[in-house]
Design a protein around this motif. Structure first.
Motif, short mmCIF file in Angstrom:
data_model
loop_
_atom_site.label_atom_id
_atom_site.label_comp_id
_atom_site.label_asym_id
_atom_site.label_seq_id
_atom_site.Cartn_x
_atom_site.Cartn_y
_atom_site.Cartn_z
N PRO A 1 0.83 -1.21 0.00
CA PRO A 1 0.00 0.00 0.00
C PRO A 1 0.86 1.26 0.00
CG PRO A 1 -0.75 -1.58 1.66
CD PRO A 1 0.58 -2.05 1.17
N HIS A 2 0.42 2.27 -0.74
CA HIS A 2 1.11 3.55 -0.77
C HIS A 2 1.08 4.18 0.62
CE1 HIS A 2 1.90 7.76 -1.84
NE2 HIS A 2 2.38 7.33 -2.99
N PRO A 3 2.16 4.82 1.07
CA PRO A 3 2.19 5.36 2.43
C PRO A 3 1.27 6.56 2.67
CG PRO A 3 4.17 5.97 1.23
CD PRO A 3 3.45 4.97 0.37
N ALA A 4 0.79 7.23 1.61
CA ALA A 4 -0.02 8.42 1.83
C ALA A 4 -1.31 8.45 1.01
CB ALA A 4 0.80 9.67 1.50
N ARG A 5 -1.41 7.70 -0.06
CA ARG A 5 -2.59 7.69 -0.93
C ARG A 5 -3.32 6.35 -0.82
NH1 ARG A 5 -2.12 11.27 -5.69
NH2 ARG A 5 -0.21 12.49 -5.59
N ASP A 6 -4.59 6.34 -1.24
CA ASP A 6 -5.34 5.08 -1.23
C ASP A 6 -5.05 4.31 -2.51
OD1 ASP A 6 -6.72 6.84 -2.88
OD2 ASP A 6 -8.70 6.09 -2.30
N LEU A 7 -3.78 4.00 -2.69
CA LEU A 7 -3.29 3.23 -3.82
C LEU A 7 -2.57 2.00 -3.30
CD1 LEU A 7 -1.63 6.14 -5.85
CD2 LEU A 7 -3.92 5.19 -6.22
N ILE A 8 -2.53 0.97 -4.13
CA ILE A 8 -1.78 -0.22 -3.74
C ILE A 8 -1.02 -0.75 -4.95
CG2 ILE A 8 -3.78 -1.74 -4.11
CD1 ILE A 8 -2.65 -3.37 -1.68
N ALA A 9 0.26 -1.03 -4.75
CA ALA A 9 1.07 -1.69 -5.77
C ALA A 9 1.04 -3.19 -5.50
CB ALA A 9 2.51 -1.18 -5.73
N PHE A 10 1.03 -3.97 -6.56
CA PHE A 10 1.02 -5.43 -6.37
C PHE A 10 1.84 -6.10 -7.46
CE2 PHE A 10 -2.79 -3.96 -8.47
CZ PHE A 10 -3.01 -4.83 -9.53
N GLY A 11 2.59 -7.11 -7.04
CA GLY A 11 3.46 -7.85 -7.93
C GLY A 11 2.98 -9.28 -8.09
N MET A 12 3.11 -9.81 -9.28
CA MET A 12 2.51 -11.09 -9.63
C MET A 12 3.55 -12.21 -9.72
SD MET A 12 -0.48 -9.76 -9.89
CE MET A 12 -1.48 -11.10 -10.54
N ALA A 13 3.07 -13.43 -9.77
CA ALA A 13 3.94 -14.60 -9.90
C ALA A 13 4.64 -14.65 -11.25
CB ALA A 13 3.14 -15.88 -9.68
N ASP A 14 4.14 -13.93 -12.24
CA ASP A 14 4.78 -13.91 -13.55
C ASP A 14 5.69 -12.70 -13.75
OD1 ASP A 14 2.97 -11.84 -13.85
OD2 ASP A 14 1.82 -12.77 -15.47
N GLY A 15 5.86 -11.86 -12.71
CA GLY A 15 6.76 -10.73 -12.80
C GLY A 15 6.11 -9.40 -13.10
N ALA A 16 4.83 -9.37 -13.38
CA ALA A 16 4.14 -8.11 -13.65
C ALA A 16 3.94 -7.32 -12.36
CB ALA A 16 2.80 -8.37 -14.32
N VAL A 17 3.98 -6.00 -12.47
CA VAL A 17 3.69 -5.11 -11.34
C VAL A 17 2.69 -4.06 -11.82
CG1 VAL A 17 4.60 -3.41 -9.71
CG2 VAL A 17 5.96 -5.42 -10.32
N SER A 18 1.65 -3.84 -11.03
CA SER A 18 0.63 -2.84 -11.36
C SER A 18 0.30 -2.04 -10.12
CB SER A 18 -0.64 -3.51 -11.91
OG SER A 18 -0.38 -4.21 -13.10
N ILE A 19 -0.41 -0.93 -10.34
CA ILE A 19 -0.88 -0.08 -9.25
C ILE A 19 -2.36 0.16 -9.46
CG2 ILE A 19 -0.67 2.16 -8.10
CD1 ILE A 19 2.21 2.30 -9.08
N ALA A 20 -3.14 0.08 -8.38
CA ALA A 20 -4.58 0.30 -8.46
C ALA A 20 -5.03 1.18 -7.31
CB ALA A 20 -5.34 -1.03 -8.45
N GLN A 21 -6.15 1.85 -7.51
CA GLN A 21 -6.77 2.57 -6.42
C GLN A 21 -7.62 1.60 -5.61
OE1 GLN A 21 -9.16 5.89 -7.60
NE2 GLN A 21 -9.55 6.59 -5.51
N VAL A 22 -7.55 1.71 -4.30
CA VAL A 22 -8.28 0.80 -3.43
C VAL A 22 -9.77 0.80 -3.77
CG1 VAL A 22 -8.96 0.34 -1.04
CG2 VAL A 22 -6.60 1.00 -1.58
N GLY A 23 -10.30 -0.40 -3.97
CA GLY A 23 -11.73 -0.56 -4.25
C GLY A 23 -12.12 -0.34 -5.69
N GLN A 24 -11.12 -0.11 -6.59
CA GLN A 24 -11.41 0.13 -8.00
C GLN A 24 -10.79 -0.96 -8.86
OE1 GLN A 24 -13.44 2.69 -8.90
NE2 GLN A 24 -13.62 3.11 -6.70
N ALA A 25 -11.41 -1.26 -9.99
CA ALA A 25 -10.94 -2.32 -10.86
C ALA A 25 -9.80 -1.87 -11.78
CB ALA A 25 -12.09 -2.87 -11.70
#
Length: 376
Positions: A307-331
């Motif tokens: 989770p981002h330290p100041a915004r309602d964002l979350i970064a996530f890394g996958m088993a295949d090496g991809a990394v994305s960022i999403a807003q909490v509760g949004q697709a």
């Protein structure tokens, strides 16, 4: 916080992929086991599976922040490609058999521990300073970032002053502790064994909860919650009254459990999408209560969440090496790193949320600088 994620750069046909423009990356020839930033917020340390530590400064002489331009007529942001070469990392000698325990030093740089008991301080320039050469096995290590270390050995966790390694207090436990965590205020330490977690205020009695585990022990930023991974899920403990939620049915035991202060929520890896729950309506009686559907479901496991330290964002890394960022509760997701087949093994934000550090099972390490214009 209402915001929209949007790549602030022209289409890929006009310039390199977002990751290539924003990231400094290195190949370290060993899997990355963990990532820690120093207390000063200037240096990043990557613990490698072969016992070495790789050090990189956060400051970048050709940072994406300096390469961004805003077009006057359209207001569109563009980022020119890097012109200066990326400096190589500083690499230490192997400091452990296998990956070293790695925590921020309260004095300078970092502290590492090896399972055979050795402790070292690592300066930002890569100097290795022995703190102790004890050969008594060590099972967990934590730092309060203010000059105290918690060290777990067989059946006992001790609190030490980092300078001089004076032993201040001790706690006996039935069996070895597998994870330690200081509360945000530094006044207490969570000590987790296979079958229990102890909330210990050094110098006072400890309380025991039947919530064991081996990894991913963490406090919420406000110190009101504690969580840790267990088989195929994780548990969540509200410290004010001791009430517990157990979240299960994950595809894999979560490698990370993390709290978002901005979103007042808890998140875990180990599922086919980011798994999260609002702490305003905790899932004490039903796992569906407070569930937050973040990002899109897929066929690849989420290996790490940050989770981002100041915004309602979350970064996530996958088993295949991809990394994305999403807003909490949004697709909607902003793809940051494309899949390359090597699982993401570490994912950490800098304290100001400007940089995201990434490590993979293939030994790739990266520091991604994220201009605030990316998050409209």
């Amino acid at each position: 916080m209402n915001q929209t994620l949007a790549p602030a750069a022209p289409p890929p046909s006009v310039q390199p992929a977002l990751f290539d423009v924003l990231a400094r990356s290195w190949q370290l020839d060993a899997p990355v086991s963990s990532i820690v930033l120093d207390r000063a917020g200037k240096t990043t340390a990557f613990a490698l599976a072969d016992g070495r530590i790789a050090l990189m400064p956060l400051q970048d002489p050709d940072s994406a922040l300096g390469r961004m331009r805003v077009e006057a007529d359209s207001g569109r942001s563009t980022i020119r490609p890097r012109e200066k070469p990326v400096a190589p990392p500083i690499l230490t000698e192997p400091l452990a058999e296998g990956a070293a325990f790695l925590v921020p030093s309260g004095v300078l740089g970092f502290v590492t521990g090896s399972r055979d008991g050795r402790l070292n301080r690592i300066t930002p320039r890569g100097q290795v300073i022995a703190l102790t050469r004890k050969t008594e096995p060590l099972s967990a290590l934590a730092s309060d970032g203010q000059g105290r270390l918690a060290i777990a050995r067989d059946g006992q966790t001790s609190l030490h002053a980092e300078e001089g390694m004076e032993r201040l207090f001790g706690l006996l436990t039935p069996g070895s502790a597998h994870a330690l965590a200081f509360a945000p205020d530094g006044q207490s330490v969570a000590v987790m064994t296979d079958h229990a977690v102890f909330l210990w205020q050094p110098g006072h009695r400890s309380s025991r909860h039947p919530l064991g585990g081996r990894q991913a022990l963490t406090f919420s930023p406000d110190g009101n919650w504690l969580a840790a991974a267990q088989d195929q899920g994780f548990w969540l403990l509200r410290l004010s009254d001791g009430r517990t939620a157990r979240l299960g049915r994950f595809r894999a035991t979560p490698a990370t459990v993390a709290f978002s202060g901005a979103a007042n929520a808890v998140f875990a890896s180990g599922a086919f999408r980011v798994a999260g729950w609002s702490l305003a309506t905790p899932p004490f009686d039903d796992e569906a209560t407070g569930a937050l559907r973040t990002g899109r479901p897929g066929l690849v496991l989420v290996e790490r969440v940050a989770p981002h330290p100041a915004r309602d964002l979350i970064a996530f890394g996958m088993a295949d090496g991809a990394v994305s960022i999403a807003q909490v509760g949004q697709a909607d997701e902003m793809a940051l790193r494309h899949a390359d087949g090597a699982a993401i093994t570490a994912l950490v934000w800098s304290a100001d949320g400007t940089h995201l550090a990434i490590g993979t099972a293939q030994g790739d390490a990266a520091l991604v600088t994220l201009p605030p214009q990316l998050f409209k």
